[in-house]
Motif scaffolding. Structure first.
Motif, PDB file in Angstrom:
ATOM      1  N   THR A 122     -10.009   1.610  10.163  1.00  0.00           N
ATOM      2  CA  THR A 122      -9.603   1.905   8.794  1.00  0.00           C
ATOM      3  C   THR A 122     -10.811   2.030   7.886  1.00  0.00           C
ATOM      4  OG1 THR A 122      -7.602   0.649   9.160  1.00  0.00           O
ATOM      5  CG2 THR A 122      -8.193   1.101   6.880  1.00  0.00           C
ATOM      6  N   ARG A 123     -10.919   3.167   7.266  1.00  0.00           N
ATOM      7  CA  ARG A 123     -12.002   3.390   6.324  1.00  0.00           C
ATOM      8  C   ARG A 123     -11.622   2.799   4.980  1.00  0.00           C
ATOM      9  NH1 ARG A 123     -11.500   9.060   7.799  1.00  0.00           N
ATOM     10  NH2 ARG A 123     -11.011   9.295   5.615  1.00  0.00           N
ATOM     11  N   PRO A 124     -12.603   2.454   4.166  1.00  0.00           N
ATOM     12  CA  PRO A 124     -12.303   1.866   2.860  1.00  0.00           C
ATOM     13  C   PRO A 124     -11.368   2.712   2.016  1.00  0.00           C
ATOM     14  CG  PRO A 124     -14.640   1.666   3.316  1.00  0.00           C
ATOM     15  CD  PRO A 124     -14.032   2.487   4.430  1.00  0.00           C
ATOM     16  N   GLU A 125     -11.469   4.035   2.127  1.00  0.00           N
ATOM     17  CA  GLU A 125     -10.624   4.902   1.318  1.00  0.00           C
ATOM     18  C   GLU A 125      -9.163   4.812   1.744  1.00  0.00           C
ATOM     19  OE1 GLU A 125     -13.216   6.985   3.356  1.00  0.00           O
ATOM     20  OE2 GLU A 125     -14.389   5.631   2.135  1.00  0.00           O
ATOM     21  N   ASP A 126      -8.928   4.393   2.982  1.00  0.00           N
ATOM     22  CA  ASP A 126      -7.572   4.344   3.509  1.00  0.00           C
ATOM     23  C   ASP A 126      -6.809   3.090   3.094  1.00  0.00           C
ATOM     24  OD1 ASP A 126      -8.232   6.688   4.779  1.00  0.00           O
ATOM     25  OD2 ASP A 126      -8.620   5.737   6.716  1.00  0.00           O
ATOM     26  N   VAL A 127      -7.483   2.118   2.531  1.00  0.00           N
ATOM     27  CA  VAL A 127      -6.825   0.862   2.160  1.00  0.00           C
ATOM     28  C   VAL A 127      -6.089   1.079   0.843  1.00  0.00           C
ATOM     29  CG1 VAL A 127      -7.178  -1.562   1.576  1.00  0.00           C
ATOM     30  CG2 VAL A 127      -8.610  -0.473   3.306  1.00  0.00           C
ATOM     31  N   PRO A 128      -4.798   0.810   0.800  1.00  0.00           N
ATOM     32  CA  PRO A 128      -4.057   0.980  -0.458  1.00  0.00           C
ATOM     33  C   PRO A 128      -4.579   0.028  -1.539  1.00  0.00           C
ATOM     34  CG  PRO A 128      -2.554   0.755   1.406  1.00  0.00           C
ATOM     35  CD  PRO A 128      -3.923   0.450   1.909  1.00  0.00           C
ATOM     36  N   VAL A 129      -4.719   0.557  -2.731  1.00  0.00           N
ATOM     37  CA  VAL A 129      -5.223  -0.212  -3.863  1.00  0.00           C
ATOM     38  C   VAL A 129      -4.333  -1.429  -4.112  1.00  0.00           C
ATOM     39  CG1 VAL A 129      -5.626  -0.134  -6.358  1.00  0.00           C
ATOM     40  CG2 VAL A 129      -6.331   1.771  -4.915  1.00  0.00           C
ATOM     41  N   GLU A 130      -3.034  -1.264  -3.953  1.00  0.00           N
ATOM     42  CA  GLU A 130      -2.098  -2.364  -4.196  1.00  0.00           C
ATOM     43  C   GLU A 130      -2.373  -3.537  -3.254  1.00  0.00           C
ATOM     44  OE1 GLU A 130      -0.960   0.817  -3.393  1.00  0.00           O
ATOM     45  OE2 GLU A 130      -0.892   1.390  -5.493  1.00  0.00           O
ATOM     46  N   ASP A 131      -2.695  -3.230  -1.985  1.00  0.00           N
ATOM     47  CA  ASP A 131      -2.986  -4.294  -1.021  1.00  0.00           C
ATOM     48  C   ASP A 131      -4.230  -5.079  -1.421  1.00  0.00           C
ATOM     49  OD1 ASP A 131      -0.825  -3.334   0.363  1.00  0.00           O
ATOM     50  OD2 ASP A 131      -1.984  -2.554   2.064  1.00  0.00           O
ATOM     51  N   VAL A 132      -5.244  -4.362  -1.878  1.00  0.00           N
ATOM     52  CA  VAL A 132      -6.487  -5.018  -2.278  1.00  0.00           C
ATOM     53  C   VAL A 132      -6.252  -5.877  -3.518  1.00  0.00           C
ATOM     54  CG1 VAL A 132      -8.876  -4.661  -3.017  1.00  0.00           C
ATOM     55  CG2 VAL A 132      -7.875  -3.162  -1.285  1.00  0.00           C
ATOM     56  N   LEU A 133      -5.516  -5.342  -4.495  1.00  0.00           N
ATOM     57  CA  LEU A 133      -5.232  -6.110  -5.707  1.00  0.00           C
ATOM     58  C   LEU A 133      -4.399  -7.343  -5.394  1.00  0.00           C
ATOM     59  CD1 LEU A 133      -4.559  -3.213  -8.236  1.00  0.00           C
ATOM     60  CD2 LEU A 133      -6.555  -4.729  -8.146  1.00  0.00           C
TER      61      LEU A 133
END
Length: 138
Positions: A87-98
């Motif tokens: 998984t590349r950083p761009e592929d991570v959903p923003v909602e998951d990170v938040l």
């Protein structure tokens, strides 16, 4: 044949040749014989291992660890390729990170997703990445 093992074997044999001139009745001591025995044992182990050690086929790590999962090849390079394909950083959903930031804190989110996705998520959410710094450093 593994080039590192071959090099070590040549070095060991060259060191053993030096004992040839030292093996005289006046110079042969128990310590010298122990050293000779250790050198011979090392040479035997290297000869036995020479055919058993696999070669990676890698120009960067020719004597590195072999990737048994991939059926051969360089473990170091294959691990790097697998990590890059993950998984590349761009592929991570923003909602998951938040969500991770809110539940586990900034440091844990960076450990899980990396600094770029965390910074991207914070920027997308309108937060500043320096909000946790003291006022004099903002």
């Amino acid at each position: 044949m593994n080039p590192t093992t071959l090099r070590d074997l040549r070095t060991t044999l060259a060191e053993l040749r030096r004992y040839e001139t030292r093996l005289t009745p006046g110079e042969t001591t128990p310590q010298l014989l122990r050293e000779l025995d250790q050198g011979l044992s090392l040479a035997r182990r290297l000869v036995a291992a020479a055919g058993d050690l696999p070669v990676t086929g890698c120009r960067t790590h020719p004597d590195g660890p072999v990737d048994r999962e991939a059926g051969g090849g360089c473990l170091l390079c294959n691990t790097r390729r697998r990590a890059a394909a993950a998984t590349r950083p761009e592929d991570v959903p923003v909602e998951d990170v938040l969500t991770a930031i809110a539940e586990h804190g900034h440091e844990e989110a960076v450990r899980r997703y990396g600094p770029r996705p965390v910074a991207r998520a914070l920027a997308t959410a309108g937060r500043h990445t320096t909000s946790n710094l003291p006022p004099e450093h903002r």
